[in-house]
Design a protein around this motif. Sequence first.
Motif, PDB file in Angstrom:
ATOM      1  N   PRO A  68      -6.309   6.944 -22.582  1.00  0.00           N
ATOM      2  CA  PRO A  68      -5.607   6.235 -21.512  1.00  0.00           C
ATOM      3  C   PRO A  68      -6.268   6.478 -20.158  1.00  0.00           C
ATOM      4  N   HIS A  69      -6.227   5.463 -19.320  1.00  0.00           N
ATOM      5  CA  HIS A  69      -6.786   5.590 -17.968  1.00  0.00           C
ATOM      6  C   HIS A  69      -5.916   4.767 -17.019  1.00  0.00           C
ATOM      7  N   PRO A  70      -4.779   5.317 -16.568  1.00  0.00           N
ATOM      8  CA  PRO A  70      -3.879   4.553 -15.708  1.00  0.00           C
ATOM      9  C   PRO A  70      -4.493   4.281 -14.341  1.00  0.00           C
ATOM     10  N   VAL A  71      -4.167   3.122 -13.804  1.00  0.00           N
ATOM     11  CA  VAL A  71      -4.629   2.718 -12.482  1.00  0.00           C
ATOM     12  C   VAL A  71      -3.425   2.624 -11.555  1.00  0.00           C
ATOM     13  N   THR A  72      -3.517   3.321 -10.432  1.00  0.00           N
ATOM     14  CA  THR A  72      -2.479   3.309  -9.400  1.00  0.00           C
ATOM     15  C   THR A  72      -3.028   2.614  -8.174  1.00  0.00           C
ATOM     16  N   VAL A  73      -2.256   1.705  -7.584  1.00  0.00           N
ATOM     17  CA  VAL A  73      -2.717   0.997  -6.394  1.00  0.00           C
ATOM     18  C   VAL A  73      -1.622   0.995  -5.342  1.00  0.00           C
ATOM     19  N   TYR A  74      -2.022   1.210  -4.097  1.00  0.00           N
ATOM     20  CA  TYR A  74      -1.119   1.114  -2.962  1.00  0.00           C
ATOM     21  C   TYR A  74      -1.086  -0.329  -2.455  1.00  0.00           C
ATOM     22  N   VAL A  75       0.037  -0.713  -1.849  1.00  0.00           N
ATOM     23  CA  VAL A  75       0.130  -2.020  -1.202  1.00  0.00           C
ATOM     24  C   VAL A  75       0.985  -1.879   0.053  1.00  0.00           C
ATOM     25  N   HIS A  76       0.467  -2.394   1.181  1.00  0.00           N
ATOM     26  CA  HIS A  76       1.259  -2.426   2.402  1.00  0.00           C
ATOM     27  C   HIS A  76       2.537  -3.207   2.142  1.00  0.00           C
ATOM     28  N   ALA A  77       3.665  -2.706   2.599  1.00  0.00           N
ATOM     29  CA  ALA A  77       4.924  -3.391   2.340  1.00  0.00           C
ATOM     30  C   ALA A  77       5.912  -3.158   3.476  1.00  0.00           C
ATOM     31  N   ALA A  78       6.712  -4.193   3.732  1.00  0.00           N
ATOM     32  CA  ALA A  78       7.771  -4.090   4.731  1.00  0.00           C
ATOM     33  C   ALA A  78       8.858  -5.082   4.398  1.00  0.00           C
ATOM     34  N   THR A  79      10.069  -4.744   4.770  1.00  0.00           N
ATOM     35  CA  THR A  79      11.212  -5.634   4.586  1.00  0.00           C
ATOM     36  C   THR A  79      12.035  -5.622   5.858  1.00  0.00           C
ATOM     37  N   GLY A  80      12.930  -6.580   5.967  1.00  0.00           N
ATOM     38  CA  GLY A  80      13.790  -6.639   7.143  1.00  0.00           C
ATOM     39  C   GLY A  80      13.176  -7.452   8.261  1.00  0.00           C
ATOM     40  N   PRO A  81      13.814  -7.465   9.433  1.00  0.00           N
ATOM     41  CA  PRO A  81      13.339  -8.266  10.561  1.00  0.00           C
ATOM     42  C   PRO A  81      11.913  -7.917  10.957  1.00  0.00           C
ATOM     43  N   GLY A  82      11.085  -8.946  11.147  1.00  0.00           N
ATOM     44  CA  GLY A  82       9.710  -8.740  11.585  1.00  0.00           C
ATOM     45  C   GLY A  82       8.794  -8.162  10.536  1.00  0.00           C
ATOM     46  N   ALA A  83       9.190  -8.220   9.258  1.00  0.00           N
ATOM     47  CA  ALA A  83       8.398  -7.570   8.203  1.00  0.00           C
ATOM     48  C   ALA A  83       6.983  -8.127   8.131  1.00  0.00           C
ATOM     49  N   ALA A  84       6.836  -9.452   8.146  1.00  0.00           N
ATOM     50  CA  ALA A  84       5.501 -10.054   8.015  1.00  0.00           C
ATOM     51  C   ALA A  84       4.611  -9.647   9.182  1.00  0.00           C
ATOM     52  N   GLU A  85       5.171  -9.643  10.380  1.00  0.00           N
ATOM     53  CA  GLU A  85       4.388  -9.266  11.555  1.00  0.00           C
ATOM     54  C   GLU A  85       3.971  -7.803  11.495  1.00  0.00           C
ATOM     55  N   ARG A  86       4.846  -6.958  10.978  1.00  0.00           N
ATOM     56  CA  ARG A  86       4.517  -5.534  10.884  1.00  0.00           C
ATOM     57  C   ARG A  86       3.401  -5.292   9.879  1.00  0.00           C
ATOM     58  N   VAL A  87       3.451  -5.970   8.736  1.00  0.00           N
ATOM     59  CA  VAL A  87       2.384  -5.809   7.744  1.00  0.00           C
ATOM     60  C   VAL A  87       1.069  -6.350   8.285  1.00  0.00           C
ATOM     61  N   GLU A  88       1.117  -7.510   8.949  1.00  0.00           N
ATOM     62  CA  GLU A  88      -0.120  -8.067   9.512  1.00  0.00           C
ATOM     63  C   GLU A  88      -0.726  -7.123  10.530  1.00  0.00           C
ATOM     64  N   ALA A  89       0.113  -6.537  11.382  1.00  0.00           N
ATOM     65  CA  ALA A  89      -0.392  -5.596  12.379  1.00  0.00           C
ATOM     66  C   ALA A  89      -0.999  -4.365  11.715  1.00  0.00           C
ATOM     67  N   GLU A  90      -0.377  -3.897  10.651  1.00  0.00           N
ATOM     68  CA  GLU A  90      -0.899  -2.733   9.924  1.00  0.00           C
ATOM     69  C   GLU A  90      -2.266  -3.040   9.322  1.00  0.00           C
ATOM     70  N   VAL A  91      -2.396  -4.211   8.704  1.00  0.00           N
ATOM     71  CA  VAL A  91      -3.669  -4.597   8.101  1.00  0.00           C
ATOM     72  C   VAL A  91      -4.748  -4.706   9.172  1.00  0.00           C
ATOM     73  N   ARG A  92      -4.397  -5.290  10.315  1.00  0.00           N
ATOM     74  CA  ARG A  92      -5.365  -5.408  11.418  1.00  0.00           C
ATOM     75  C   ARG A  92      -5.764  -4.041  11.942  1.00  0.00           C
ATOM     76  N   ARG A  93      -4.801  -3.128  12.070  1.00  0.00           N
ATOM     77  CA  ARG A  93      -5.109  -1.779  12.574  1.00  0.00           C
ATOM     78  C   ARG A  93      -6.121  -1.084  11.684  1.00  0.00           C
ATOM     79  N   GLU A  94      -6.078  -1.373  10.397  1.00  0.00           N
ATOM     80  CA  GLU A  94      -7.018  -0.733   9.471  1.00  0.00           C
ATOM     81  C   GLU A  94      -8.346  -1.483   9.378  1.00  0.00           C
ATOM     82  N   GLY A  95      -8.491  -2.530  10.194  1.00  0.00           N
ATOM     83  CA  GLY A  95      -9.764  -3.233  10.271  1.00  0.00           C
ATOM     84  C   GLY A  95      -9.991  -4.277   9.203  1.00  0.00           C
TER      85      GLY A  95
END
Length: 291
Positions: free
Chosen positions: A205-232
């Motif tokens: 077995p060789h499990p694969v774990t992956v992270y994903v930026h996530a947000a919920t609630g008011p302004g969630a999409a804007e917060r994720v977009e800002a996070e992605v931009r901050r990381e370049g």
Amino acid sequence: MTALGAVFRPQLPPERLRDVALAADRAGLDELWLWEDCFLESGIASASAALAWTERLRVGVGLLPAPLRNVALTSMEAATLYRLFPGRVLLGVGHGVQDWMGQVGARVDSPVTLLREYLDAMRALLAGERVTTSGRYVQLDRVALDWPPLTPPPVLAGAIGPRSLRLTGESADGTVVDARVSAEGLRTACALVEEGRKAAGRTGPHPVTVYVHAATGPGAAERVEAEVRREGHDPSAGLGAAGDAAEIAAAVHALAEAGADTVVLQPTADEPDPEGFVRFAAEQVRPLVTL
């Protein structure tokens, strides 16, 4: 079935960890993941506390920076955790952020060589072997753990580049991929891991774990977009998930179909309610991602 996790970001003060871990445990989240980012919080110390406070939650550290840590010390700490909390510990090692490694005088010329030697030695030590090796970076003279785990645990490794992904397939027991990949990028990463496994004749077995930026609630999409931009990164590259439970679950499904065994929701740096975030993941998203 795809496991679902969430990150306790070390930008939060350590004293917040107990409440977040307890919220995750009580809500039924599968896994809580911690980071050993410089110069924030210790991955091992945080993991041991979170495991002691909780009853069923699996706790992962992704990742422990290999250049910063002697492999014998990491293996001793890992073995202690595995024996204290059997079946609940997930540990990964990686190259470390090179600028941070340079700050502490631990940067190496060949991070790939170091990680290969490190994984080979750590897996052998945790399997109860007496190890003698004289590599470019890892040097051990008849080292054996007095209290190895009762069953050899999987040693995970983090990677993003092609050479490192192939290496995890060759020398690790699982791969951790960070949040900079889309579902299509993860599919490519899994193919590279499989190339390494085939080259090394690995069949377990060789499990694969992956992270994903996530947000919920008011302004969630804007917060994720800002996070992605901050990381370049380009926000249009399909990174991250924002919205209600169904929208987050859709992103988890896409990553699972691309090869992820565990998807870890990574809250934004400005997440206003870390305890609420892990409860949302467990109580609202988790029922939608049982595959």
